[in-house]
Scaffold this motif. Sequence first.
Motif, mmCIF file in Angstrom:
data_model
loop_
_atom_site.group_PDB
_atom_site.id
_atom_site.type_symbol
_atom_site.label_atom_id
_atom_site.label_comp_id
_atom_site.label_asym_id
_atom_site.label_seq_id
_atom_site.Cartn_x
_atom_site.Cartn_y
_atom_site.Cartn_z
ATOM 1 N N GLU A 29 45.156 8.065 11.511
ATOM 2 C CA GLU A 29 45.743 9.397 11.405
ATOM 3 C C GLU A 29 45.925 9.801 9.941
ATOM 4 O O GLU A 29 45.738 10.964 9.576
ATOM 5 N N LYS A 30 46.277 8.831 9.106
ATOM 6 C CA LYS A 30 46.450 9.092 7.687
ATOM 7 C C LYS A 30 45.131 9.560 7.064
ATOM 8 O O LYS A 30 45.104 10.541 6.304
ATOM 9 N N GLU A 31 44.030 8.903 7.390
ATOM 10 C CA GLU A 31 42.711 9.298 6.868
ATOM 11 C C GLU A 31 42.313 10.688 7.382
ATOM 12 O O GLU A 31 41.747 11.482 6.635
ATOM 13 N N ARG A 32 42.624 10.970 8.636
ATOM 14 C CA ARG A 32 42.328 12.314 9.177
ATOM 15 C C ARG A 32 43.135 13.386 8.443
ATOM 16 O O ARG A 32 42.628 14.467 8.181
ATOM 17 N N LEU A 33 44.394 13.066 8.141
ATOM 18 C CA LEU A 33 45.236 14.009 7.418
ATOM 19 C C LEU A 33 44.682 14.255 6.009
ATOM 20 O O LEU A 33 44.643 15.393 5.536
ATOM 21 N N ILE A 34 44.218 13.203 5.350
ATOM 22 C CA ILE A 34 43.622 13.359 4.015
ATOM 23 C C ILE A 34 42.350 14.197 4.113
ATOM 24 O O ILE A 34 42.120 15.086 3.288
ATOM 25 N N TRP A 61 48.109 10.130 -1.727
ATOM 26 C CA TRP A 61 47.079 9.562 -0.861
ATOM 27 C C TRP A 61 45.712 10.160 -1.194
ATOM 28 O O TRP A 61 44.716 9.446 -1.217
ATOM 29 N N ILE A 62 45.684 11.472 -1.437
ATOM 30 C CA ILE A 62 44.418 12.137 -1.792
ATOM 31 C C ILE A 62 43.892 11.562 -3.104
ATOM 32 O O ILE A 62 42.713 11.228 -3.230
ATOM 33 N N ARG A 63 44.775 11.435 -4.094
ATOM 34 C CA ARG A 63 44.379 10.910 -5.409
ATOM 35 C C ARG A 63 43.859 9.476 -5.287
ATOM 36 O O ARG A 63 42.847 9.115 -5.891
ATOM 37 N N LEU A 64 44.541 8.644 -4.477
ATOM 38 C CA LEU A 64 44.107 7.261 -4.284
ATOM 39 C C LEU A 64 42.732 7.195 -3.632
ATOM 40 O O LEU A 64 41.896 6.379 -4.017
ATOM 41 N N ARG A 65 42.497 8.053 -2.650
ATOM 42 C CA ARG A 65 41.191 8.038 -1.995
ATOM 43 C C ARG A 65 40.097 8.464 -2.973
ATOM 44 O O ARG A 65 39.031 7.861 -3.028
ATOM 45 N N GLN A 66 40.360 9.514 -3.755
ATOM 46 C CA GLN A 66 39.360 9.980 -4.709
ATOM 47 C C GLN A 66 39.076 8.906 -5.756
ATOM 48 O O GLN A 66 37.929 8.704 -6.141
ATOM 49 N N ARG A 67 40.106 8.206 -6.212
ATOM 50 C CA ARG A 67 39.906 7.119 -7.177
ATOM 51 C C ARG A 67 39.084 5.995 -6.554
ATOM 52 O O ARG A 67 38.172 5.452 -7.180
ATOM 53 N N ARG A 68 39.377 5.664 -5.287
ATOM 54 C CA ARG A 68 38.647 4.609 -4.594
ATOM 55 C C ARG A 68 37.180 4.995 -4.423
ATOM 56 O O ARG A 68 36.284 4.176 -4.631
ATOM 57 N N GLU A 69 36.913 6.262 -4.078
ATOM 58 C CA GLU A 69 35.536 6.722 -3.922
ATOM 59 C C GLU A 69 34.793 6.709 -5.252
ATOM 60 O O GLU A 69 33.619 6.369 -5.308
ATOM 61 N N THR A 70 35.483 7.061 -6.331
ATOM 62 C CA THR A 70 34.868 7.031 -7.658
ATOM 63 C C THR A 70 34.510 5.606 -8.044
ATOM 64 O O THR A 70 33.429 5.348 -8.553
ATOM 65 N N GLU A 71 35.434 4.665 -7.793
ATOM 66 C CA GLU A 71 35.164 3.261 -8.121
ATOM 67 C C GLU A 71 33.999 2.732 -7.294
ATOM 68 O O GLU A 71 33.168 1.990 -7.799
ATOM 69 N N ASN A 72 33.934 3.110 -6.019
ATOM 70 C CA ASN A 72 32.830 2.665 -5.177
ATOM 71 C C ASN A 72 31.508 3.244 -5.655
ATOM 72 O O ASN A 72 30.481 2.580 -5.609
ATOM 73 N N ALA A 73 31.535 4.487 -6.125
ATOM 74 C CA ALA A 73 30.310 5.107 -6.623
ATOM 75 C C ALA A 73 29.850 4.426 -7.909
ATOM 76 O O ALA A 73 28.652 4.285 -8.151
ATOM 77 N N LEU A 74 30.812 3.988 -8.734
ATOM 78 C CA LEU A 74 30.449 3.323 -9.987
ATOM 79 C C LEU A 74 29.906 1.927 -9.751
ATOM 80 O O LEU A 74 29.049 1.459 -10.500
#
Length: 146
Positions: A29-34, A61-74
């Motif tokens: 639910e948290k991911e759906r909300l983000i 939560w939004i900032r953490l997800r965006q940071r995680r996606e950036t790290e995964n892309a790098l």
Amino acid sequence: MTLNGMGLSGPLRVTKVLRNGKRRFDPVEKERLIDAALEPGVSVAGLALTHGINANQLRNWIRLRQRRETENALTAIPINVPPAFVPVVEAAPVARPPSTSARPTSPRVRLKASLPNGVRLELEDADTQVLSAMIEALGRCDVPAG
């Protein structure tokens, strides 16, 4: 109430309450909300209020997800990438410079400069070309006073 077809309605489901009062929410639910918060035109504060959480928490939560996606892309670098550095190869000298007696002698100069930031520069036994290049380079520098 359903928001943006994401299947979100009412407060987020709490899965655990810690001793200090912090709540742990259902990760799905948290991911759906983000996801819903990242939709264009959605009010993050309004969405958080509707689902019973603090707006700053949702933004975190939004900032953490965006940071995680950036790290995964790098970290997802293709394997067949050529190296970023080019090897340096020393070449053999083609010809010897003429002897010092054959060169026209130019007057040698000594330069001492104290810059506003406390740096002292001393240039000894330099010819006029080196001296003029140094003065030109110093004139282009914008050195803050230290």
